[in-house]
Write a protein that holds these residues in place. Structure first.
Motif, PDB file in Angstrom:
ATOM      1  N   THR A 291       0.835  -1.201   0.000  1.00 51.42           N
ATOM      2  CA  THR A 291       0.000   0.000   0.000  1.00 51.42           C
ATOM      3  C   THR A 291       0.871   1.253   0.000  1.00 51.42           C
ATOM      4  O   THR A 291       2.023   1.230   0.446  1.00 51.42           O
TER       5      THR A 291
ATOM      6  N   HIS B 117      -7.037  -7.652   1.935  1.00 56.45           N
ATOM      7  CA  HIS B 117      -6.845  -7.110   0.586  1.00 56.45           C
ATOM      8  C   HIS B 117      -7.745  -5.899   0.380  1.00 56.45           C
ATOM      9  O   HIS B 117      -8.939  -5.937   0.702  1.00 56.45           O
TER      10      HIS B 117
ATOM     11  N   PRO C 129      -9.791  -3.585  -1.982  1.00 62.14           N
ATOM     12  CA  PRO C 129     -10.331  -3.485  -3.334  1.00 62.14           C
ATOM     13  C   PRO C 129     -10.101  -2.082  -3.894  1.00 62.14           C
ATOM     14  O   PRO C 129      -9.997  -1.115  -3.132  1.00 62.14           O
ATOM     15  N   PRO C 130     -10.019  -1.937  -5.190  1.00 60.91           N
ATOM     16  CA  PRO C 130      -9.743  -0.617  -5.773  1.00 60.91           C
ATOM     17  C   PRO C 130     -10.845   0.408  -5.512  1.00 60.91           C
ATOM     18  O   PRO C 130     -10.564   1.608  -5.431  1.00 60.91           O
ATOM     19  N   ASP C 131     -12.104  -0.048  -5.388  1.00 57.75           N
ATOM     20  CA  ASP C 131     -13.217   0.845  -5.046  1.00 57.75           C
ATOM     21  C   ASP C 131     -13.582   0.600  -3.584  1.00 57.75           C
ATOM     22  O   ASP C 131     -13.965  -0.524  -3.209  1.00 57.75           O
ATOM     23  N   ARG C 132     -13.497   1.636  -2.764  1.00 55.14           N
ATOM     24  CA  ARG C 132     -13.750   1.468  -1.333  1.00 55.14           C
ATOM     25  C   ARG C 132     -13.985   2.813  -0.667  1.00 55.14           C
ATOM     26  O   ARG C 132     -13.576   3.857  -1.166  1.00 55.14           O
TER      27      ARG C 132
ATOM     28  N   TYR D 285     -12.453   5.960  -2.649  1.00 50.88           N
ATOM     29  CA  TYR D 285     -11.481   5.588  -3.685  1.00 50.88           C
ATOM     30  C   TYR D 285     -12.201   4.896  -4.835  1.00 50.88           C
ATOM     31  O   TYR D 285     -13.096   4.074  -4.618  1.00 50.88           O
ATOM     32  N   ARG D 286     -11.758   5.213  -6.036  1.00 47.58           N
ATOM     33  CA  ARG D 286     -12.152   4.482  -7.235  1.00 47.58           C
ATOM     34  C   ARG D 286     -10.906   4.161  -8.028  1.00 47.58           C
ATOM     35  O   ARG D 286     -10.088   5.056  -8.291  1.00 47.58           O
ATOM     36  N   ASP D 287     -10.766   2.893  -8.376  1.00 49.24           N
ATOM     37  CA  ASP D 287      -9.549   2.431  -9.052  1.00 49.24           C
ATOM     38  C   ASP D 287      -8.307   2.830  -8.262  1.00 49.24           C
ATOM     39  O   ASP D 287      -7.294   3.258  -8.837  1.00 49.24           O
ATOM     40  N   ASP D 288      -8.414   2.714  -6.940  1.00 51.32           N
ATOM     41  CA  ASP D 288      -7.311   3.021  -6.021  1.00 51.32           C
ATOM     42  C   ASP D 288      -6.921   4.489  -6.000  1.00 51.32           C
ATOM     43  O   ASP D 288      -5.865   4.843  -5.453  1.00 51.32           O
ATOM     44  N   GLN D 289      -7.745   5.343  -6.561  1.00 53.16           N
ATOM     45  CA  GLN D 289      -7.473   6.772  -6.550  1.00 53.16           C
ATOM     46  C   GLN D 289      -8.536   7.505  -5.737  1.00 53.16           C
ATOM     47  O   GLN D 289      -9.726   7.226  -5.886  1.00 53.16           O
TER      48      GLN D 289
END
Length: 508
Positions: free
Chosen positions: A238, A281, A283-286, A299-303
């Motif tokens: 991370t 783990h 997830p990219p969306d959270r 976050y979306r797509d880890d951004q």
């Protein structure tokens, strides 16, 4: 009542059970002063001394680790060199028999005052027919030993993994074999899941990483071109973990970290590296809520795409925010508030005694079951919306009519749930609808639930050091006073336990 699982169950379950037993045994490990080389002794009491020493360069495994070499005194053994060659066939057969006998004959095993994880070792060696591993794999043993001795780069004290025994020239060969394996297995498990055993954590520290079969992970590392890199890859990747490791390196090179150069900052870094190892783990969306930061990030797509202030639990233990994972699957518009019994008893009841009209003035009614409810409306304690997120702590995200409270620096004033400064914007993003659609649902005045098009994972964490949305390392005060307990597990004091009898001294 504890139910002991069947160790012959599915591999993933068996791995989780044995990993937990490994943690219980490692709880008893304790370390203080250590001697790594016979010609160079130094004090390593505590985490920072050992980390500072290892930061200067690599440590190469000494010839003292040769499993087939005769047992000699420290003064008779010269450092340097590599492992001895593989033993002869009769020696290998003897080692096979003795390894099996050692691991099968006792429920626990102690070497130089430190317990080994017998159950995990038995499982690891069963994969190899109980044959010695490291005499025929000197390069892998060197690589993995160096990795363990540099555990400080992950905020871990190398003493946790038998650092002062790894290069000892005085251990009987089979004991050295088991110490090496136990160190490598323990280090792999600690990088993957953290040092602090799950059963030693607080009940409300409920984040748990995925189970791992550390025996299989060590075998994979042995078979890889770079065993140390394979073990290191078990650690989190991370942004927070990377930044904290960099901060740790800067700390030991004299660079000021977050305005401090002190043991306190070192402890904050190490503790939060451990918290990162507890995470499942991501997830990219959270949705991410850090109680120590009093902020929510989507976050979306880890951004990061959205951030807002939140109000979290008070410092009092019973009102502190737990750390857990669940999913948001719906939004309840215009929700009534079923007032918790403790709030009704401790806060509202005294007010009704002083003012008989208090309930009517605040739109509250008594329910048939004796509970107290505040009806839906703009002044409801839950505001105009609540986010469904099933969890055993009964903690939810919701709106609030008291918008002025978000301007406070200290927003730890909640009894339990998490109040969101911008719930309409968050709802629009989660529902994948314009804000106008959210406003229309509110304006009806009816209590209605709408499901999200796709449930979104939410993580409620407590991190006093973390990477912010701009990728910068931030530090926050330990207002819930949770860091010290974790630090104690990372930096234990040495308390040797009774020695197991070497195989050459045991009776038949």
């Amino acid at each position: 009542m504890k139910v002991l699982p069947n160790l012959n169950s599915e591999p993933q379950t068996r791995a989780a059970v044995l990993d937990q037993r490994q943690r219980k045994l490692r709880r008893a490990h304790a370390f203080g002063e250590a001697v790594l080389f016979p010609s160079c002794s130094f004090p390593t009491r505590g985490f920072s001394a050992f980390v500072g020493l290892l930061a200067g360069g690599a440590i190469v495994l000494a010839a003292a680790c040769a499993l087939a070499a005769p047992v000699v005194l420290a003064a008779e053994q010269e450092p340097g060199g590599t492992f001895a060659p593989a033993p002869s066939a009769p020696m290998a057969a003897y080692a096979n028999t003795e390894l099996r006998k050692l691991l099968d004959s006792r429920p626990e095993f102690v070497v130089a005052g430190e317990r080994l994880n017998v159950g995990l070792l038995r499982r690891f060696y069963a994969r190899h027919g109980f044959e010695p591993i490291w005499t025929t794999r000197p390069a892998q043993a060197n690589s993995l030993t160096n990795a363990v001795l540099h555990a400080g780069e992950h905020g871990l004290a190398a003493q946790l993994f038998h650092a002062h025994l790894l290069l000892s020239p005085t251990l009987p060969p089979l004991y050295r074999e088991l110490v090496l394996s136990d160190a490598f297995l323990s280090y792999a498990g600690s990088l993957a899941r953290g040092v602090m055993p799950v059963e030693r954590r607080r009940d409300d520290e409920a984040l748990v990483p995925q189970p791992i079969d550390v025996a299989a992970a060590l075998d994979a590392a042995i078979a890889s071109p770079d065993p140390a890199a394979a073990i290191e890859a078990l650690a989190p990747t991370t942004p927070t973990y990377r930044l904290l490791r960099q901060a740790l390196q800067n700390f030991h090179t004299g660079v000021r970290v977050g305005g401090k150069t002190s043991a306190t900052r070192l402890r904050e870094i190490a503790v939060n590296l451990e918290r990162e190892r507890w995470l499942p783990h991501l997830p990219p969306d959270r949705v991410w809520v850090n109680a120590a930061d009093e902020r929510l990030v989507l976050y979306r797509d880890d951004q990061p795409v959205f951030s807002t202030r939140v109000i979290v639990g008070q410092d009092e233990l019973r009102n502190q925010r737990p750390e857990f994972q669940t999913t948001i699957d719906g939004v309840l518009f215009n929700p009534p508030w079923n007032i918790p019994q403790n709030i009704a008893t401790d806060e509202i009841l005294p007010k009704t005694i002083r003012d008989p009209d208090y309930l009517a003035q605040h739109n509250m009614v008594m329910l048939p079951n004796g509970g107290l409810q505040q009806l839906a409306g703009p002044n409801s304690g839950l505001g105009q919306m609540m986010f469904y997120m099933d969890n055993r702590f009964d903690v939810y995200l919701h709106d609030t009519p008291s918008k002025n409270l978000f301007s406070r620096e200290d927003r730890r004033i909640s009894h339990g749930c998490i109040r969101v400064e911008k719930p309409r914007e968050l709802a629009a993003l989660l529902m994948q609808q314009p804000i106008d659609a959210i406003d229309q649902a509110i304006e009806t005045g009816r209590t209605t639930r709408r499901d999200l098009p796709q449930p979104v994972p939410i993580f409620v964490v407590y991190q006093t050091a973390f990477a912010d949305a701009d990728g910068r390392l931030q530090f926050r005060p330990d207002v819930y006073r949770r860091d010290a307990e974790i630090w104690t597990q990372l930096n234990p004091q040495r308390q040797p336990v009774a020695e197991s009898e070497p195989p050459s001294q045991r009776g038949g």
